[in-house]
Design a protein around this motif. Structure first.
Motif, PDB file in Angstrom:
ATOM      1  N   GLU A   1      -3.251  -2.937  -0.837  1.00  0.00           N
ATOM      2  CA  GLU A   1      -1.997  -2.195  -0.947  1.00  0.00           C
ATOM      3  C   GLU A   1      -0.830  -3.165  -0.699  1.00  0.00           C
ATOM      4  OE1 GLU A   1      -1.941   1.473   1.248  1.00  0.00           O
ATOM      5  OE2 GLU A   1       0.214   1.383   1.470  1.00  0.00           O
ATOM      6  N   PRO A   2       0.187  -3.119  -1.569  1.00  0.00           N
ATOM      7  CA  PRO A   2       1.320  -4.033  -1.397  1.00  0.00           C
ATOM      8  C   PRO A   2       2.018  -3.782  -0.065  1.00  0.00           C
ATOM      9  CG  PRO A   2       1.404  -2.953  -3.532  1.00  0.00           C
ATOM     10  CD  PRO A   2       0.331  -2.274  -2.751  1.00  0.00           C
ATOM     11  N   GLU A   3       2.541  -4.853   0.529  1.00  0.00           N
ATOM     12  CA  GLU A   3       3.248  -4.702   1.784  1.00  0.00           C
ATOM     13  C   GLU A   3       4.403  -5.682   1.874  1.00  0.00           C
ATOM     14  OE1 GLU A   3       0.120  -5.306   4.618  1.00  0.00           O
ATOM     15  OE2 GLU A   3       0.230  -7.486   4.458  1.00  0.00           O
ATOM     16  N   VAL A   4       5.333  -5.358   2.742  1.00  0.00           N
ATOM     17  CA  VAL A   4       6.470  -6.230   3.014  1.00  0.00           C
ATOM     18  C   VAL A   4       6.015  -7.269   4.038  1.00  0.00           C
ATOM     19  CG1 VAL A   4       8.805  -6.346   3.948  1.00  0.00           C
ATOM     20  CG2 VAL A   4       8.092  -4.346   2.594  1.00  0.00           C
ATOM     21  N   THR A   5       6.339  -8.525   3.780  1.00  0.00           N
ATOM     22  CA  THR A   5       5.977  -9.570   4.733  1.00  0.00           C
ATOM     23  C   THR A   5       7.244 -10.230   5.284  1.00  0.00           C
ATOM     24  OG1 THR A   5       5.763 -11.230   2.973  1.00  0.00           O
ATOM     25  CG2 THR A   5       3.772 -10.026   3.587  1.00  0.00           C
ATOM     26  N   GLN A   6       7.143 -10.727   6.505  1.00  0.00           N
ATOM     27  CA  GLN A   6       8.292 -11.366   7.147  1.00  0.00           C
ATOM     28  C   GLN A   6       7.846 -12.635   7.858  1.00  0.00           C
ATOM     29  OE1 GLN A   6      10.047  -7.244   8.819  1.00  0.00           O
ATOM     30  NE2 GLN A   6      11.349  -9.007   9.274  1.00  0.00           N
ATOM     31  N   THR A   7       8.715 -13.639   7.799  1.00  0.00           N
ATOM     32  CA  THR A   7       8.460 -14.879   8.534  1.00  0.00           C
ATOM     33  C   THR A   7       9.747 -15.385   9.159  1.00  0.00           C
ATOM     34  OG1 THR A   7       8.820 -16.150   6.501  1.00  0.00           O
ATOM     35  CG2 THR A   7       6.525 -15.638   7.109  1.00  0.00           C
ATOM     36  N   PRO A   8       9.684 -16.035  10.322  1.00  0.00           N
ATOM     37  CA  PRO A   8       8.487 -16.142  11.165  1.00  0.00           C
ATOM     38  C   PRO A   8       8.243 -14.839  11.916  1.00  0.00           C
ATOM     39  CG  PRO A   8      10.356 -17.113  12.284  1.00  0.00           C
ATOM     40  CD  PRO A   8      10.870 -16.649  10.942  1.00  0.00           C
ATOM     41  N   SER A   9       7.146 -14.752  12.617  1.00  0.00           N
ATOM     42  CA  SER A   9       6.884 -13.557  13.422  1.00  0.00           C
ATOM     43  C   SER A   9       7.689 -13.613  14.715  1.00  0.00           C
ATOM     44  CB  SER A   9       5.390 -13.425  13.724  1.00  0.00           C
ATOM     45  OG  SER A   9       4.929 -14.583  14.383  1.00  0.00           O
ATOM     46  N   HIS A  10       7.941 -14.835  15.193  1.00  0.00           N
ATOM     47  CA  HIS A  10       8.736 -15.001  16.409  1.00  0.00           C
ATOM     48  C   HIS A  10       9.606 -16.243  16.258  1.00  0.00           C
ATOM     49  CE1 HIS A  10       8.805 -15.163  21.130  1.00  0.00           C
ATOM     50  NE2 HIS A  10       9.963 -14.821  20.606  1.00  0.00           N
ATOM     51  N   GLN A  11      10.875 -16.090  16.548  1.00  0.00           N
ATOM     52  CA  GLN A  11      11.827 -17.197  16.457  1.00  0.00           C
ATOM     53  C   GLN A  11      12.569 -17.297  17.788  1.00  0.00           C
ATOM     54  OE1 GLN A  11      13.153 -18.869  13.174  1.00  0.00           O
ATOM     55  NE2 GLN A  11      13.893 -20.280  14.721  1.00  0.00           N
ATOM     56  N   VAL A  12      12.518 -18.506  18.357  1.00  0.00           N
ATOM     57  CA  VAL A  12      13.270 -18.761  19.584  1.00  0.00           C
ATOM     58  C   VAL A  12      14.373 -19.750  19.245  1.00  0.00           C
ATOM     59  CG1 VAL A  12      13.181 -19.567  21.960  1.00  0.00           C
ATOM     60  CG2 VAL A  12      11.209 -18.388  20.981  1.00  0.00           C
ATOM     61  N   THR A  13      15.591 -19.445  19.658  1.00  0.00           N
ATOM     62  CA  THR A  13      16.709 -20.312  19.331  1.00  0.00           C
ATOM     63  C   THR A  13      17.686 -20.391  20.489  1.00  0.00           C
ATOM     64  OG1 THR A  13      18.385 -20.766  17.640  1.00  0.00           O
ATOM     65  CG2 THR A  13      18.162 -18.491  18.350  1.00  0.00           C
ATOM     66  N   GLN A  14      18.502 -21.394  20.458  1.00  0.00           N
ATOM     67  CA  GLN A  14      19.541 -21.547  21.474  1.00  0.00           C
ATOM     68  C   GLN A  14      20.804 -20.817  21.019  1.00  0.00           C
ATOM     69  OE1 GLN A  14      19.314 -23.168  24.475  1.00  0.00           O
ATOM     70  NE2 GLN A  14      17.136 -23.500  24.037  1.00  0.00           N
ATOM     71  N   MET A  15      21.527 -20.272  21.966  1.00  0.00           N
ATOM     72  CA  MET A  15      22.788 -19.600  21.670  1.00  0.00           C
ATOM     73  C   MET A  15      23.696 -20.532  20.868  1.00  0.00           C
ATOM     74  SD  MET A  15      25.182 -17.719  24.491  1.00  0.00           S
ATOM     75  CE  MET A  15      25.439 -19.231  25.383  1.00  0.00           C
TER      76      MET A  15
ATOM     77  N   PRO B   1       9.943  -8.643   0.004  1.00  0.00           N
ATOM     78  CA  PRO B   1       9.772  -7.200  -0.223  1.00  0.00           C
ATOM     79  C   PRO B   1       8.608  -6.943  -1.180  1.00  0.00           C
ATOM     80  CG  PRO B   1      12.053  -7.908  -0.564  1.00  0.00           C
ATOM     81  CD  PRO B   1      11.210  -9.140  -0.521  1.00  0.00           C
ATOM     82  N   ILE B   2       8.240  -5.696  -1.316  1.00  0.00           N
ATOM     83  CA  ILE B   2       7.227  -5.295  -2.284  1.00  0.00           C
ATOM     84  C   ILE B   2       7.773  -5.558  -3.682  1.00  0.00           C
ATOM     85  CG2 ILE B   2       5.936  -3.307  -3.194  1.00  0.00           C
ATOM     86  CD1 ILE B   2       5.873  -2.246  -0.289  1.00  0.00           C
ATOM     87  N   SER B   3       6.930  -6.092  -4.550  1.00  0.00           N
ATOM     88  CA  SER B   3       7.407  -6.738  -5.772  1.00  0.00           C
ATOM     89  C   SER B   3       8.186  -5.833  -6.724  1.00  0.00           C
ATOM     90  CB  SER B   3       6.229  -7.367  -6.521  1.00  0.00           C
ATOM     91  OG  SER B   3       5.311  -6.366  -6.893  1.00  0.00           O
ATOM     92  N   ASN B   4       7.858  -4.577  -6.863  1.00  0.00           N
ATOM     93  CA  ASN B   4       8.581  -3.743  -7.820  1.00  0.00           C
ATOM     94  C   ASN B   4       9.696  -2.926  -7.181  1.00  0.00           C
ATOM     95  OD1 ASN B   4       6.874  -2.067  -6.401  1.00  0.00           O
ATOM     96  ND2 ASN B   4       6.463  -0.714  -8.127  1.00  0.00           N
ATOM     97  N   HIS B   5      10.014  -3.240  -5.924  1.00  0.00           N
ATOM     98  CA  HIS B   5      11.089  -2.516  -5.244  1.00  0.00           C
ATOM     99  C   HIS B   5      12.445  -3.111  -5.589  1.00  0.00           C
ATOM    100  CE1 HIS B   5       8.500  -0.512  -1.892  1.00  0.00           C
ATOM    101  NE2 HIS B   5       8.114  -0.183  -3.113  1.00  0.00           N
ATOM    102  N   LEU B   6      13.456  -2.234  -5.576  1.00  0.00           N
ATOM    103  CA  LEU B   6      14.783  -2.642  -6.000  1.00  0.00           C
ATOM    104  C   LEU B   6      15.817  -2.617  -4.880  1.00  0.00           C
ATOM    105  CD1 LEU B   6      14.928  -0.627  -9.339  1.00  0.00           C
ATOM    106  CD2 LEU B   6      14.337  -3.050  -9.045  1.00  0.00           C
TER     107      LEU B   6
END
Lengths: 111, 115
Positions: free
Chosen positions: B1-15, B25-30
């Motif tokens: 089943e198509p799904e939305v993916t995100q990267t990274p899962s965790h991001q640590v940064t300095q102020m 996004p899912i490929s046929n979504h607008l």
């Protein structure tokens, strides 16, 4: 303005029923219901549109009172897997492409 | 089943640093969206994007934020100069139609920690 959900939290025994309510001060085009488990993304349960159309999972039951701008989610014969936080999201009639979520209802189902 | 993916899962940064959160996004979504959820709180709408432009944005989405769809598959959220209060889970979502009538599918989120 965000919709108001009630109750804020509920604890059930397996097999018991619960109703979660969502109300808005604005005339609504649609109401969305999502469930979120701890540390996970919200998962779609149902969308209710003005005029009566509904889209969602077969095992989920909900209602939308357009006159009162209220929606209710009915959880019957609850299972342990129903535990999580339930969010309603609303889209007012005159709104753009924007979904506003309520504060959530925490549901815990115990054995 | 198509799904939305995100990267990274965790991001640590300095102020004060810039961060870019990525979503496929899912490929046929607008329609594409970004939401934010501060720990233990509700999901807050940031921005919606359709036809290569922003369609709606919330008060949270100020000049420090920007979105882009640089190619046919990615959808990014940039925070130019991060603040401590930007620490949150950021969810990307997509749908075939607008929020008025269609389901949004959420990605797993990126946890942003600003130190």
């Amino acid at each position: 303005q965000q919709p108001v959900q009630s109750p804020q939290a509920v604890i059930l025994r397996e097999g018991e029923d619960a109703v979660i309510n969502c109300s808005s001060s604005k005339a609504l085009y649609s109401v969305h219901w999502y469930r979120q488990k701890h540390g996970e993304a919200p998962v779609f349960l149902m969308i209710l549109l003005k005029g009566g159309e509904q889209k969602g999972h077969e095992k989920i039951s909900a209602s939308f009172n357009e006159k009162k701008q209220q929606s209710s989610l009915y959880l019957t014969a609850s299972q342990l897997s129903y535990s999580g936080t339930y969010f309603c999201g609303t889209v007012p009639n005159n709104a753009g492409n924007m979904l506003t979520f309520g504060g959530g209802t925490r549901l815990m189902v115990k054995p | 089943e198509p799904e939305v993916t995100q990267t990274p899962s965790h991001q640590v940064t300095q102020m004060g640093q810039e961060v870019i959160l990525r979503c496929v996004p899912i490929s046929n979504h607008l329609y594409f969206y970004w939401y934010r959820q501060i720990l233990g709180q509700k999901v807050e709408f940031l921005v919606s994007f359709y036809n290569n432009e922003i369609s709606e944005k919330s008060e949270i989405f100020d000049d420090q934020f920007s979105v882009e769809r640089p190619d046919g598959s990615n959808f990014t959220l940039k925070i130019r100069s991060t603040k401590l209060e930007d620490s949150a889970m950021y969810f990307c979502a997509s749908s075939t139609g607008s929020v008025h009538t269609d389901t949004q599918y959420f990605g797993p989120g990126t946890r942003l920690t600003v130190l």
